[in-house]
Design a protein around this motif. Sequence first.
Motif, PDB file in Angstrom:
ATOM      1  N   GLN A   1      10.840  -1.229 -12.478  1.00 42.45           N
ATOM      2  CA  GLN A   1       9.573  -0.829 -13.152  1.00 42.45           C
ATOM      3  C   GLN A   1       8.448  -1.302 -11.994  1.00 42.45           C
ATOM      4  OE1 GLN A   1       9.904  -2.610 -17.140  1.00 42.45           O
ATOM      5  NE2 GLN A   1       9.968  -0.440 -18.029  1.00 42.45           N
ATOM      6  N   LEU A   2       8.714  -2.414 -11.689  1.00 41.98           N
ATOM      7  CA  LEU A   2       7.729  -2.933 -10.493  1.00 41.98           C
ATOM      8  C   LEU A   2       7.759  -2.079  -9.186  1.00 41.98           C
ATOM      9  CD1 LEU A   2       8.234  -6.861 -10.928  1.00 41.98           C
ATOM     10  CD2 LEU A   2       6.104  -5.541 -10.922  1.00 41.98           C
ATOM     11  N   ARG A   3       8.797  -1.997  -9.059  1.00 38.63           N
ATOM     12  CA  ARG A   3       8.848  -0.842  -7.703  1.00 38.63           C
ATOM     13  C   ARG A   3       8.382   0.439  -7.928  1.00 38.63           C
ATOM     14  NH1 ARG A   3      12.309   3.357  -6.166  1.00 38.63           N
ATOM     15  NH2 ARG A   3      12.554   3.269  -3.885  1.00 38.63           N
ATOM     16  N   GLN A   4       8.342   0.999  -9.043  1.00 41.48           N
ATOM     17  CA  GLN A   4       7.809   2.180  -9.531  1.00 41.48           C
ATOM     18  C   GLN A   4       6.116   1.908  -9.432  1.00 41.48           C
ATOM     19  OE1 GLN A   4       6.019   3.417 -12.413  1.00 41.48           O
ATOM     20  NE2 GLN A   4       5.651   5.419 -11.528  1.00 41.48           N
ATOM     21  N   ILE A   5       5.695   0.868 -10.304  1.00 43.18           N
ATOM     22  CA  ILE A   5       4.131   0.917 -10.344  1.00 43.18           C
ATOM     23  C   ILE A   5       3.683   0.550  -8.713  1.00 43.18           C
ATOM     24  CG2 ILE A   5       4.138  -1.568 -10.403  1.00 43.18           C
ATOM     25  CD1 ILE A   5       2.394   0.532 -12.997  1.00 43.18           C
ATOM     26  N   LYS A   6       4.457   0.145  -7.940  1.00 43.77           N
ATOM     27  CA  LYS A   6       3.992  -0.157  -6.821  1.00 43.77           C
ATOM     28  C   LYS A   6       3.584   1.128  -5.670  1.00 43.77           C
ATOM     29  CE  LYS A   6       6.290  -4.817  -6.028  1.00 43.77           C
ATOM     30  NZ  LYS A   6       7.215  -5.606  -5.158  1.00 43.77           N
ATOM     31  N   SER A   7       4.181   2.124  -6.090  1.00 46.18           N
ATOM     32  CA  SER A   7       3.776   3.309  -5.497  1.00 46.18           C
ATOM     33  C   SER A   7       2.394   4.092  -6.005  1.00 46.18           C
ATOM     34  CB  SER A   7       4.963   4.573  -5.914  1.00 46.18           C
ATOM     35  OG  SER A   7       4.997   4.912  -7.197  1.00 46.18           O
ATOM     36  N   THR A   8       1.798   3.307  -7.270  1.00 45.03           N
ATOM     37  CA  THR A   8       0.604   3.788  -7.694  1.00 45.03           C
ATOM     38  C   THR A   8      -0.628   3.167  -6.718  1.00 45.03           C
ATOM     39  OG1 THR A   8       0.401   2.119  -9.387  1.00 45.03           O
ATOM     40  CG2 THR A   8       1.780   4.283  -9.750  1.00 45.03           C
ATOM     41  N   TYR A   9      -0.254   2.258  -5.948  1.00 45.41           N
ATOM     42  CA  TYR A   9      -1.493   1.668  -5.389  1.00 45.41           C
ATOM     43  C   TYR A   9      -1.109   1.428  -3.951  1.00 45.41           C
ATOM     44  CZ  TYR A   9       1.213  -2.838  -5.816  1.00 45.41           C
ATOM     45  OH  TYR A   9       2.084  -4.047  -5.794  1.00 45.41           O
ATOM     46  N   GLY A  10      -2.221   1.114  -3.125  1.00 44.90           N
ATOM     47  CA  GLY A  10      -2.178   1.035  -1.815  1.00 44.90           C
ATOM     48  C   GLY A  10      -2.866  -0.399  -1.500  1.00 44.90           C
ATOM     49  N   VAL A  11      -2.506  -0.955  -0.258  1.00 42.62           N
ATOM     50  CA  VAL A  11      -3.000  -2.129   0.092  1.00 42.62           C
ATOM     51  C   VAL A  11      -3.466  -2.549   1.325  1.00 42.62           C
ATOM     52  CG1 VAL A  11      -2.579  -4.745  -0.087  1.00 42.62           C
ATOM     53  CG2 VAL A  11      -1.650  -3.294  -1.850  1.00 42.62           C
ATOM     54  N   THR A  12      -4.437  -2.988   2.055  1.00 40.78           N
ATOM     55  CA  THR A  12      -4.530  -3.255   3.278  1.00 40.78           C
ATOM     56  C   THR A  12      -4.693  -4.865   3.329  1.00 40.78           C
ATOM     57  OG1 THR A  12      -6.850  -3.003   3.366  1.00 40.78           O
ATOM     58  CG2 THR A  12      -5.558  -1.064   3.925  1.00 40.78           C
ATOM     59  N   PHE A  13      -4.279  -5.423   4.284  1.00 42.75           N
ATOM     60  CA  PHE A  13      -4.377  -6.861   4.496  1.00 42.75           C
ATOM     61  C   PHE A  13      -5.436  -7.041   5.525  1.00 42.75           C
ATOM     62  CE2 PHE A  13      -0.300  -6.278   2.335  1.00 42.75           C
ATOM     63  CZ  PHE A  13      -0.388  -7.331   1.280  1.00 42.75           C
ATOM     64  N   GLN A  14      -5.971  -8.354   5.689  1.00 47.55           N
ATOM     65  CA  GLN A  14      -6.802  -8.873   6.404  1.00 47.55           C
ATOM     66  C   GLN A  14      -6.510  -8.381   7.985  1.00 47.55           C
ATOM     67  OE1 GLN A  14      -8.415 -12.581   5.912  1.00 47.55           O
ATOM     68  NE2 GLN A  14      -9.363 -12.865   7.716  1.00 47.55           N
ATOM     69  N   GLN A  15      -5.334  -8.558   8.585  1.00 52.48           N
ATOM     70  CA  GLN A  15      -4.897  -8.419   9.942  1.00 52.48           C
ATOM     71  C   GLN A  15      -4.409  -7.020  10.286  1.00 52.48           C
ATOM     72  OE1 GLN A  15      -6.344 -10.358  12.304  1.00 52.48           O
ATOM     73  NE2 GLN A  15      -7.044 -11.774  10.445  1.00 52.48           N
ATOM     74  N   GLY A  16      -4.324  -6.119   9.139  1.00 53.11           N
ATOM     75  CA  GLY A  16      -3.577  -5.023   9.242  1.00 53.11           C
ATOM     76  C   GLY A  16      -2.140  -4.805   8.754  1.00 53.11           C
ATOM     77  N   ALA A  17      -1.471  -6.027   9.312  1.00 56.00           N
ATOM     78  CA  ALA A  17      -0.028  -6.167   8.640  1.00 56.00           C
ATOM     79  C   ALA A  17       0.683  -4.957   9.175  1.00 56.00           C
ATOM     80  CB  ALA A  17       0.181  -6.459   7.374  1.00 56.00           C
ATOM     81  N   LEU A  18       0.553  -4.267  10.273  1.00 56.05           N
ATOM     82  CA  LEU A  18       1.417  -3.191  10.918  1.00 56.05           C
ATOM     83  C   LEU A  18       2.484  -3.950  11.509  1.00 56.05           C
ATOM     84  CD1 LEU A  18      -1.443  -0.964  12.693  1.00 56.05           C
ATOM     85  CD2 LEU A  18      -0.425  -0.656  10.212  1.00 56.05           C
ATOM     86  N   PHE A  19       3.490  -3.091  11.262  1.00 56.46           N
ATOM     87  CA  PHE A  19       4.899  -3.560  12.295  1.00 56.46           C
ATOM     88  C   PHE A  19       4.745  -3.044  13.583  1.00 56.46           C
ATOM     89  CE2 PHE A  19       6.026  -3.084   7.691  1.00 56.46           C
ATOM     90  CZ  PHE A  19       7.092  -4.373   7.657  1.00 56.46           C
ATOM     91  N   THR A  20       4.604  -4.403  14.541  1.00 59.46           N
ATOM     92  CA  THR A  20       4.242  -4.230  15.827  1.00 59.46           C
ATOM     93  C   THR A  20       5.310  -3.291  16.600  1.00 59.46           C
ATOM     94  OG1 THR A  20       5.273  -6.172  16.404  1.00 59.46           O
ATOM     95  CG2 THR A  20       3.086  -6.194  15.931  1.00 59.46           C
ATOM     96  N   SER A  21       6.698  -3.332  16.077  1.00 59.61           N
ATOM     97  CA  SER A  21       7.722  -2.506  16.804  1.00 59.61           C
ATOM     98  C   SER A  21       7.774  -1.003  16.583  1.00 59.61           C
ATOM     99  CB  SER A  21       9.187  -3.156  16.640  1.00 59.61           C
ATOM    100  OG  SER A  21       9.425  -3.125  15.189  1.00 59.61           O
ATOM    101  N   LEU A  22       6.734  -0.605  15.488  1.00 55.86           N
ATOM    102  CA  LEU A  22       6.869   0.616  15.045  1.00 55.86           C
ATOM    103  C   LEU A  22       5.447   1.360  15.270  1.00 55.86           C
ATOM    104  CD1 LEU A  22       8.206   0.520  11.367  1.00 55.86           C
ATOM    105  CD2 LEU A  22       9.576   1.032  13.199  1.00 55.86           C
ATOM    106  N   THR A  23       5.563   2.519  15.667  1.00 55.82           N
ATOM    107  CA  THR A  23       4.405   3.537  16.013  1.00 55.82           C
ATOM    108  C   THR A  23       3.255   3.502  14.698  1.00 55.82           C
ATOM    109  OG1 THR A  23       5.056   5.364  15.401  1.00 55.82           O
ATOM    110  CG2 THR A  23       5.475   4.911  17.653  1.00 55.82           C
ATOM    111  N   VAL A  24       2.252   3.897  15.148  1.00 56.25           N
ATOM    112  CA  VAL A  24       1.526   4.213  13.949  1.00 56.25           C
ATOM    113  C   VAL A  24       1.926   5.067  12.895  1.00 56.25           C
ATOM    114  CG1 VAL A  24      -0.970   5.116  13.000  1.00 56.25           C
ATOM    115  CG2 VAL A  24      -0.803   3.543  15.010  1.00 56.25           C
ATOM    116  N   LEU A  25       2.534   6.337  13.395  1.00 52.71           N
ATOM    117  CA  LEU A  25       3.145   7.390  12.540  1.00 52.71           C
ATOM    118  C   LEU A  25       4.015   6.686  11.699  1.00 52.71           C
ATOM    119  CD1 LEU A  25       2.328  10.260  12.180  1.00 52.71           C
ATOM    120  CD2 LEU A  25       4.540  10.711  13.444  1.00 52.71           C
ATOM    121  N   GLN A  26       5.266   5.838  12.470  1.00 51.25           N
ATOM    122  CA  GLN A  26       6.402   5.371  11.627  1.00 51.25           C
ATOM    123  C   GLN A  26       5.739   4.094  10.761  1.00 51.25           C
ATOM    124  OE1 GLN A  26       8.104   3.938  15.295  1.00 51.25           O
ATOM    125  NE2 GLN A  26       9.696   5.354  15.364  1.00 51.25           N
ATOM    126  N   ASN A  27       4.662   3.627  10.862  1.00 48.25           N
ATOM    127  CA  ASN A  27       4.183   2.714   9.952  1.00 48.25           C
ATOM    128  C   ASN A  27       3.594   3.300   8.428  1.00 48.25           C
ATOM    129  OD1 ASN A  27       3.668  -0.524  10.623  1.00 48.25           O
ATOM    130  ND2 ASN A  27       3.533   0.474  12.630  1.00 48.25           N
TER     131      ASN A  27
END
Length: 210
Positions: free
Chosen positions: A77-103
């Motif tokens: 249920q927690l996994r399902q509820i996580k699909s209903t919100y989006g989050v951004t973190f202070q430094q972006g928290a992008l995966f550096t080894s992935l392109t923007v599209l892959q992120n």
Amino acid sequence: MSTEPLVEVRGLVNRFGAQTVHDGLDMTVERGEVFGIVGGSGSGKSVLLRSILGLQRPQGGEVRLLGRSLRQMSNAQLRQIKSTYGVTFQQGALFTSLTVLQNVQLPMLEHLSLDPRALEELALLKVRLVGLPDEAAHKFPAQLSGGMIKRAALARALSLDPALLMLDEPTAGLDPISAAAFDELLMDLRQQLGLTVIMITHDLDTIFRT
């Protein structure tokens, strides 16, 4: 449509050793609202966000998302509820080894069943939605400016068309012009997509603009 608040926090208590960060905190976020959480460094803003996301287990109180208590949810249920919100973190928290599209595609891979072509087209749509050019989609985070990283992180947060968007210091590190442009983008997206926004910031200009 339900008129129930998207987020309810009641009697929240967070302690770390002898330090009490929250002691009986209450908050309610209504649908369509922009809810600002303002405070200096170390005042417990990010701990509050982690509690709402279910990443931080509080010592007391209750957090309800979409009318449902996080404490009473199973892992599925927690996994399902996580699909209903989006989050951004202070430094972006992008995966550096992935392109923007892959992120941007990562949440889609976890929650959607799409063929590779549809996945790429949908992710590219989100990249365009936040005002990034198509060529940025194939770049890595290290090749982006600070403002572009913020927009890429926002595209990922919007990848599953969430009802709720949670932003941790969205304009931190940006110059005043870039910060104002990002705030304007947020307000445009809020109107277009009918978003509810929780924004953690120490930037009072951002609060006044939004």
